[in-house]
Design a protein around this motif. Structure first.
Motif, mmCIF file in Angstrom:
data_model
loop_
_atom_site.group_PDB
_atom_site.id
_atom_site.type_symbol
_atom_site.label_atom_id
_atom_site.label_comp_id
_atom_site.label_asym_id
_atom_site.label_seq_id
_atom_site.Cartn_x
_atom_site.Cartn_y
_atom_site.Cartn_z
ATOM 1 N N GLY A 111 -80.812 13.186 -46.245
ATOM 2 C CA GLY A 111 -79.864 14.241 -45.920
ATOM 3 C C GLY A 111 -80.363 15.154 -44.824
ATOM 4 N N SER A 112 -81.249 14.659 -43.950
ATOM 5 C CA SER A 112 -81.729 15.470 -42.841
ATOM 6 C C SER A 112 -80.550 15.920 -41.979
ATOM 7 N N LEU A 113 -80.730 17.048 -41.324
ATOM 8 C CA LEU A 113 -79.629 17.654 -40.579
ATOM 9 C C LEU A 113 -79.273 16.844 -39.342
ATOM 10 N N ARG A 114 -79.958 17.035 -38.260
ATOM 11 C CA ARG A 114 -79.676 16.289 -37.044
ATOM 12 C C ARG A 114 -80.943 15.589 -36.594
ATOM 13 N N PRO A 115 -80.838 14.521 -35.826
ATOM 14 C CA PRO A 115 -82.019 13.722 -35.479
ATOM 15 C C PRO A 115 -83.148 14.542 -34.853
ATOM 16 N N GLU A 116 -82.823 15.529 -34.017
ATOM 17 C CA GLU A 116 -83.869 16.298 -33.337
ATOM 18 C C GLU A 116 -84.731 17.108 -34.303
ATOM 19 N N LEU A 117 -84.225 17.361 -35.503
ATOM 20 C CA LEU A 117 -85.000 18.117 -36.483
ATOM 21 C C LEU A 117 -85.835 17.211 -37.388
ATOM 22 N N ILE B 38 -90.142 5.514 -40.292
ATOM 23 C CA ILE B 38 -89.746 4.729 -39.113
ATOM 24 C C ILE B 38 -88.349 4.132 -39.288
ATOM 25 N N PRO B 39 -88.039 3.466 -40.414
ATOM 26 C CA PRO B 39 -86.654 3.000 -40.586
ATOM 27 C C PRO B 39 -85.638 4.152 -40.604
ATOM 28 N N LEU B 40 -86.014 5.304 -41.192
ATOM 29 C CA LEU B 40 -85.102 6.440 -41.213
ATOM 30 C C LEU B 40 -84.812 6.939 -39.804
ATOM 31 N N SER B 41 -85.857 7.032 -38.976
ATOM 32 C CA SER B 41 -85.650 7.496 -37.601
ATOM 33 C C SER B 41 -84.805 6.500 -36.807
ATOM 34 N N VAL B 42 -84.992 5.195 -37.058
ATOM 35 C CA VAL B 42 -84.167 4.183 -36.387
ATOM 36 C C VAL B 42 -82.712 4.312 -36.830
ATOM 37 N N ALA B 43 -82.512 4.573 -38.125
ATOM 38 C CA ALA B 43 -81.149 4.748 -38.616
ATOM 39 C C ALA B 43 -80.464 5.960 -37.991
ATOM 40 N N LEU B 44 -81.279 6.942 -37.572
ATOM 41 C CA LEU B 44 -80.730 8.150 -36.940
ATOM 42 C C LEU B 44 -80.626 8.014 -35.422
ATOM 43 N N GLY B 45 -80.970 6.826 -34.886
ATOM 44 C CA GLY B 45 -80.785 6.596 -33.457
ATOM 45 C C GLY B 45 -82.041 6.357 -32.660
ATOM 46 N N ALA B 46 -83.222 6.287 -33.307
ATOM 47 C CA ALA B 46 -84.472 6.082 -32.574
ATOM 48 C C ALA B 46 -84.596 4.628 -32.133
ATOM 49 N N SER B 47 -85.451 4.410 -31.127
ATOM 50 C CA SER B 47 -85.709 3.064 -30.640
ATOM 51 C C SER B 47 -87.148 3.010 -30.132
ATOM 52 N N PRO C 18 -85.224 9.691 -24.881
ATOM 53 C CA PRO C 18 -85.203 10.519 -26.093
ATOM 54 C C PRO C 18 -85.217 9.708 -27.387
ATOM 55 N N ARG C 19 -84.669 8.506 -27.361
ATOM 56 C CA ARG C 19 -84.639 7.687 -28.570
ATOM 57 C C ARG C 19 -86.056 7.259 -28.970
ATOM 58 N N TYR C 20 -86.909 7.007 -27.976
ATOM 59 C CA TYR C 20 -88.304 6.657 -28.274
ATOM 60 C C TYR C 20 -89.081 7.903 -28.689
ATOM 61 N N VAL C 21 -88.789 9.029 -28.058
ATOM 62 C CA VAL C 21 -89.454 10.284 -28.408
ATOM 63 C C VAL C 21 -89.198 10.637 -29.871
ATOM 64 N N LEU C 22 -87.987 10.376 -30.342
ATOM 65 C CA LEU C 22 -87.674 10.642 -31.744
ATOM 66 C C LEU C 22 -88.558 9.806 -32.666
ATOM 67 N N ASP D 138 -93.228 20.262 -32.322
ATOM 68 C CA ASP D 138 -92.297 19.331 -32.972
ATOM 69 C C ASP D 138 -90.848 19.588 -32.587
ATOM 70 N N ILE D 139 -90.428 20.839 -32.588
ATOM 71 C CA ILE D 139 -89.015 21.143 -32.342
ATOM 72 C C ILE D 139 -88.640 20.998 -30.865
ATOM 73 N N PRO D 140 -89.330 21.686 -29.929
ATOM 74 C CA PRO D 140 -88.874 21.581 -28.528
ATOM 75 C C PRO D 140 -89.044 20.200 -27.921
ATOM 76 N N THR D 141 -90.104 19.451 -28.293
ATOM 77 C CA THR D 141 -90.267 18.116 -27.709
ATOM 78 C C THR D 141 -89.176 17.171 -28.206
ATOM 79 N N ALA D 142 -88.675 17.385 -29.425
ATOM 80 C CA ALA D 142 -87.574 16.552 -29.913
ATOM 81 C C ALA D 142 -86.304 16.794 -29.114
ATOM 82 N N PHE D 143 -86.218 17.970 -28.488
ATOM 83 C CA PHE D 143 -85.056 18.280 -27.653
ATOM 84 C C PHE D 143 -85.313 17.988 -26.176
ATOM 85 N N GLY D 144 -86.493 17.399 -25.865
ATOM 86 C CA GLY D 144 -86.729 16.949 -24.502
ATOM 87 C C GLY D 144 -87.840 17.622 -23.735
#
Length: 643
Positions: free
Chosen positions: A494-500, A531-540, A547-551, A610-616
Motif C-alpha cells: 500500500g505504498s503511496l507513490r513510486p518516488e516514495l 525488487i519485485p515490488l519496485s518493478v510492479a510500481l514501474g522500475a526497470s 528514472p525507472r532504473y533509479v527507482l 532518498d526522497i530528492p534522488t527518487a524525484f530526479g
C-alpha cells in the motif's frame, strides 16, 4: 505412583498442547503461533513407502487455503497461508480424493503487533535500566511465553531449550564466539608479553593528541574493509590502549569502530558482504521476472540483468553508510560532539574516567594476568605481527576457500561470494594466537605456562560479551518464530507513490533490523520482496531507463542502508555488541551515545538523499548538501570535547 503423577503433570505443563495432530502416514510441521493477516507456512511429508496422495488444507469454517499432490519422501512446503481470527482454527489437512482427515493443526492466533513485544521489551528495559543481560533474557522469555501458548512454566523452560541452546549450536554463531574468544586470547598474550605497550610507545610520536588517536582509529577502520566482524574486533582491541592514553572515552572509541565497520564492508566490493548482497539481488531480479503481470520484454531484461552491476550502480544511493563515514570524519577532525557523547568525552578529558562510574564493561582489560611484568621489554612487533597474521590469513583464506568452492577461475567478487567467511575468520584468529604465543615464548619473555595463562585470561575477558551475543541471537530467533519481520515487511504494501518507495523501504528495513538485531537477516527478508515490488510500481533495469532504473537502485540500496542504521541503533545487534566488546565499553552507554549521531545521519540521508534522488536529483548533490549540513550542525550545535 505419586512420582509418576507429578512427572506426567510437569511434562504436560512443560510441553503444552501440540501444534498438530497427524496420523502416522503424514508428517506435519506447523507453527505454534500465527499472526493475524500475516502469511505462514506448513510443511507436509509422506513416508517413503506410501503412495502419492492429493491433499487439501482448509480452515474450520470450510475456506480452502491450498491444495496439491504429495510424493512419498518428498517434503512439500506450503507458503502464504493466512488466517485472520481464532475462529478459523483448527486448520485441517485432508488426503485423497475423498478428503479424509489426516491432520489437525492447532495454533494460537495473535494480532501482528504482539510479535513486536519481545524485542521492544528487551530494548526499552536495556536503555532505561542500563542492564542488558537481564533485559535480553526477559525479551527471550516473553517470546518463549508466547510461543508456549501463554504457559509461564513452559515458556521459562522453552527459553533455554528452544531459543538459547539452538542459538549457540548454530555453526555460524559458534564460529563468531570462537573467533571472538581466540582474538581475546591473542590480545591477552600481546598485552602480557609487552607488545601492546610497545605499540602504544611506537605510535606515541604520531598519536600525540586525542584527535590524532581518533584519526588513527578511523583510518584503521577504513583500511580493514574485508569483514565487519574482523574490522570491529581488530581495530577496537588494537587501538584501545592508544585512545586510553590520549583520554578518549570508551564510548567514542566504540562509536568510531562501530560506524566504520559495517558501512565500509557493505560498500567496498572486496568484502564478505558483497557476495551475499549480490546473491540476494539476483534472487530479487528473478522473482521480479517471473511474477505475474511482468511484461515479457521486461521479464527478459530482468532475467539477463547482472546482479553485480546493479549492486555497483546502487552504491551512490547508500546514503546512510556513506554519510555515517563522513560524519565520523567530521567529528574526528573538529573534535566537536553533542548529546551524551559530549558528556562522555568531557568526562574522559578531565581525567574523571574513560568510562562512566559504575559502567559494566564488556571486557575486562584490567585483569592482572594480562598485565606485563615490570621488567618485560615493550616490543611493538609482538603486537603488530599477530594482528598482521590475522589480516593476511583471513584474506588468503577468503581467496582460497572461495576459489575452491567456485571450482573454476572467476572474478574477485565471484570468489568472495563463494567463500565461507567464518572459516577464514577462524583460521585468522588461530594464526594470530599461534604467532603471539610463538613470539612471546620464542623470545623467552613468557614461559609456555605463562603464555597459556595470558591466553586463557584474554578469553575470560570476553565471557560477558559472549553471553550477551548468545542472548541477542536467541532474541533474533524469537522474532523469527513469531514472524516479526513478516509483520513489519507487510507495512510496505500500500505504498503511496513510486518516488516514495526508497524512503519507505529505508524506514521498514531500519525497523526490522532494530527489532531483530540483524542487518543480514533484514536484507535476506526484504531484497527478494522489494525488487519485485519496485518493478510492479514501474522500475526497470539499465541506465537507458532513467528514472525507472533509479527507482530500482534507490529501493534496493535502502534495504542495506536501513539495515545498517537499524543495527547501529539496536542494543540487540551482534555487531553493536562486538563493538562494545572490542572497545571494552558499557554496551548500553555505547548505544545511548551513538544513537543521536545515527538518527541525525539517517534523517539527513532520507531528507536530502532518498526522497530528492527518487524525484530526479543527482546523488552528488545529496552528498554535497548532506555533508555541508552535518558540518554546520557540528559547528554551531556541537561543543568541543576538551572543554
Amino acid at each position: 505412583m505419586l512420582r509418576a503423577l507429578i512427572a506426567s503433570t510437569f511434562a504436560l505443563l512443560l510441553l503444552g498442547s501440540a501444534p498438530a495432530r497427524a496420523q502416522e502416514e503424514l508428517a506435519v510441521d506447523a507453527p505454534r503461533i500465527i499472526l493475524s493477516g500475516v502469511g505462514f507456512s506448513i510443511t507436509l511429508e509422506l513416508p517413503e513407502d506410501a503412495a502419492p496422495q492429493r491433499f487439501s488444507i482448509a480452515t474450520s469454517d470450510g475456506r480452502r487455503m491450498a491444495a496439491g499432490t504429495l510424493q512419498p519422501g518428498a517434503p512439500v512446503e506450503i507458503t502464504e497461508l493466512e488466517v485472520h481470527t481464532g475462529g478459523e482454527m483448527p486448520v485441517s489437512v485432508r488426503l485423497g480424493e475423498e478428503g479424509r482427515s489426516a491432520a489437525t493443526i492447532e495454533a494460537r492466533v495473535l494480532p501482528g503487533w504482539v510479535s513486536l513485544l519481545p524485542p521492544l521489551v528487551a530494548i526499552v528495559l536495556a536503555l532505561v535500566f542500563r542492564e542488558v543481560v537481564t533485559s535480553l533474557f526477559l525479551g527471550v522469555w516473553l517470546g518463549a511465553f508466547l510461543f508456549a501458548g501463554l504457559n509461564p512454566i513452559s515458556g521459562t523452560m522453552r527459553a533455554i531449550d528452544r531459543f538459547v541452546a539452538p542459538a549457540l549450536a548454530d555453526i555460524d554463531h559458534a564460529s563468531i564466539i570462537i573467533f571472538s574468544f581466540l582474538l581475546g586470547g591473542m590480545v591477552g598474550v600481546m598485552s602480557r608479553s609487552g607488545g601492546t605497550r610497545g605499540i602504544v610507545e611506537a605510535v606515541r610520536p604520531l598519536a600525540t593528541t586525542a584527535r590524532r588517536a581518533q584519526l588513527a582509529t578511523y583510518l584503521s577502520g577504513l583500511a580493514i574493509f574485508f569483514d565487519d566482524y574482523a574490522n570491529t574486533l581488530i581495530v577496537g582491541n588494537t587501538m584501545r590502549p592508544i585512545t586510553d592514553r590520549m583520554k578518549v572515552s570508551r564510548e567514542k572509541l566504540a562509536y568510531i569502530v562501530d560506524s566504520t565497520a559495517a558501512p565500509v564492508a557493505a560498500i567496498v566490493f572486496v568484502s564478505t558482504w558483497v557476495g551475499f548482497e549480490i546473491s540476494l539481488i539476483g534472487d530479487g531480479l528473478r522473482n521480479a521476472a517471473t511474477q505475474p503481470g511482468t511484461e515479457p520484454a521486461l521479464a527478459a531484461v530482468l532475467h539477463d540483468a547482472n546482479p553485480f552491476a546493479v549492486f555497483i550502480h546502487s552504491i551512490p544511493y547508500l546514503f546512510y553508510p556513506l554519510l555515517a563515514l563522513l560524519m565520523v570524519g567530521f567529528i574526528v577532525a573538529t573534535r566537536r560532539d553533542f548529546g551524551p557523547m559530549l558528556t562522555a568525552e568531557r568526562r574522559a578529558a578531565r581525567g574523571e574516567g574513560l568510562s562512566r562510574p559504575g559502567a559494566m564493561l564488556m571486557s575486562d582489560s584490567s585483569a592482572g594476568i594480562m598485565e606485563p611484568e615490570p621488567d618485560t621489554p615493550h616490543r611493538w612487533p609482538n603486537a603488530a605481527l599477530p594482528v598482521l597474521a590475522v589480516v593476511i590469513t583471513v584474506l588468503l583464506g577468503l581467496y582460497l576457500e572461495g576459489r575452491s568452492a567456485l571450482g573454476h577461475p572467476g572474478t574477485v567478487w565471484q570468489v568472495l561470494g563463494e567463500a565461507n567467511a567464518f572459516h577464514a575468520l577462524l583460521w585468522g584468529s588461530l594464526a594470530g594466537c599461534i604467532v603471539a604465543i610463538g613470539l612471546a615464548v620464542g623470545q623467552r619473555i613468557l614461559s609456555m605456562a605463562d603464555a597459556i595463562g595470558a591466553w586463557v585470561g584474554g578469553m575470560r575477558a570476553m565471557l560477558l560479551a559472549g553471553v550477551i551475543l548468545i542472548l541477542a541471537w536467541s532474541l533474533s530467533e524469537v522474532t523469527q518464530v513469531l514472524g516479526t519481520a513478516s509483520y513489519l515487511s507487510g507495512l510496505l504494501e500500500g505504498s503511496l507513490r513510486p518516488e516514495l518507495l526508497p524512503v519507505l523501504v529505508f524506514i521498514t528495513s531500519a525497523a526490522i533490523a532494530f527489532a531483530t538485531g540483524t542487518s543480514w537477516g533484514t536484507m535476506a527478508i526484504l531484497i527478494p520482496l522489494v525488487i519485485p515490488l519496485s518493478v510492479a510500481l514501474g522500475a526497470s533495469v539499465g541506465f537507458e531507463e532513467g528514472p525507472r532504473y533509479v527507482l530500482l537502485l534507490g529501493a534496493t540500496s535502502s534495504v542495506l542502508a536501513g539495515g545498517i542504521f537499524g543495527d547501529h541503533c539496536s542494543p540487540i545487534s551482534d555487531t553493536t555488541v562486538l563493538s562494545s566488546m572490542a572497545s571494552s565499553c558499557d554496551h548500553v552507554d555505547h548505544v545511548r551515545t551513538q544513537l543521536p549521531y545515527a538518527l541525525v545521519v539517517a534523517f539527513i540521508g532520507m531528507l536530502l538523499g532518498d526522497i530528492p534522488t527518487a524525484f530526479g536529483m543527482p546523488p552528488v548533490f545529496s552528498y554535497i548538501l548532506g555533508g555541508a549540513l552535518l558540518f554546520l550542525l557540528l559547528r554551531f550545535l556541537g561543543g568541543v570535547d576538551y572543554a
